[in-house]
Design a protein around this motif. Structure first.
Motif, PDB file in Angstrom:
ATOM      1  N   TRP A 139       0.212 -10.203   1.549  1.00 34.96           N
ATOM      2  CA  TRP A 139      -0.752  -8.998   1.611  1.00 34.96           C
ATOM      3  C   TRP A 139      -1.687  -9.135   2.663  1.00 34.96           C
ATOM      4  CZ3 TRP A 139      -2.560  -6.441  -3.461  1.00 34.96           C
ATOM      5  CH2 TRP A 139      -1.687  -6.118  -4.372  1.00 34.96           C
ATOM      6  N   ASP A 143      -6.041  -5.378   2.184  1.00 36.31           N
ATOM      7  CA  ASP A 143      -5.490  -5.004   1.101  1.00 36.31           C
ATOM      8  C   ASP A 143      -5.961  -5.893  -0.247  1.00 36.31           C
ATOM      9  OD1 ASP A 143      -4.078  -2.969   2.047  1.00 36.31           O
ATOM     10  OD2 ASP A 143      -1.981  -3.950   1.913  1.00 36.31           O
ATOM     11  N   ARG A 146      -9.732  -4.718  -0.900  1.00 36.54           N
ATOM     12  CA  ARG A 146      -9.921  -3.542  -1.506  1.00 36.54           C
ATOM     13  C   ARG A 146      -9.194  -3.697  -2.981  1.00 36.54           C
ATOM     14  NH1 ARG A 146      -5.995  -0.577   1.631  1.00 36.54           N
ATOM     15  NH2 ARG A 146      -7.572  -0.896   3.209  1.00 36.54           N
TER      16      ARG A 146
END
Length: 171
Positions: A139, A143, A146
């Motif tokens: 990832w 990301d 978030r």
């Protein structure tokens, strides 16, 4: 002859479309969180055979808080007192927690981790962190940040019970 679409009709159409999309998203979130909870419960046994996900969570809270009463655990996790009592009994029998008199009020017993409890919790925590890092390894950092923010936001939102996602009520 077709009537011209007015601004009110556009708002209604947009609201219906947005409402349907949001409803589908909520359904997906619910389904995926349930799958996550099932996977977490299953992996807890692999991390330490005698330590359920609820037990791991309770041990973590006791470590973080420096100890507390069983009623405090029940209130914090929105669990029934009988559920906490059963978990506490299992943890006591395993030698992972102990009861001590509260120095400020000798009528109250405070639950604290034993040395064995601290050691097991540390081992399982390391294993869980490794598992999470492996699963999230590809990832992008944005990301991850978030996702972390969304989880914090979700978990701090007001809600009456953690049982709605199927994790807190497990024994």
């Amino acid at each position: 002859m077709k009537a011209a679409e007015g601004p009110d009709e556009t708002v209604v159409t947009t609201a219906v479309t947005t409402g349907a999309a949001a409803g589908a998203a909520v359904e997906t979130i619910q389904r995926e969180m349930t799958a996550f909870a099932r996977r977490a419960r299953a992996s807890a046994g692999r991390m330490h055979p005698e330590l359920s996900l609820v037990s791991y969570t309770l041990l973590g809270h006791l470590e973080e808080s420096g100890g507390c009463r069983a009623t405090d655990l029940a209130a914090h996790y929105a669990l029934d007192k009988s559920t906490v009592s059963r978990q506490v009994a299992v943890l006591e029998r395993a030698g992972l927690i102990e009861r001590r008199l509260d120095p400020d009020d000798h009528r109250v017993q405070v639950l604290r981790l034993t040395e064995a409890g601290t050691r097991i919790l540390a081992q399982v925590t390391v294993s869980r962190r490794i598992a999470f890092r492996e699963r999230l390894a590809d990832w992008p950092a944005e990301d991850l940040e978030r996702f972390a923010a969304y989880l914090v936001r979700y978990n701090t939102a007001s809600g009456d019970s953690e049982e709605s996602v199927g994790t807190a009520s497990e024994n």
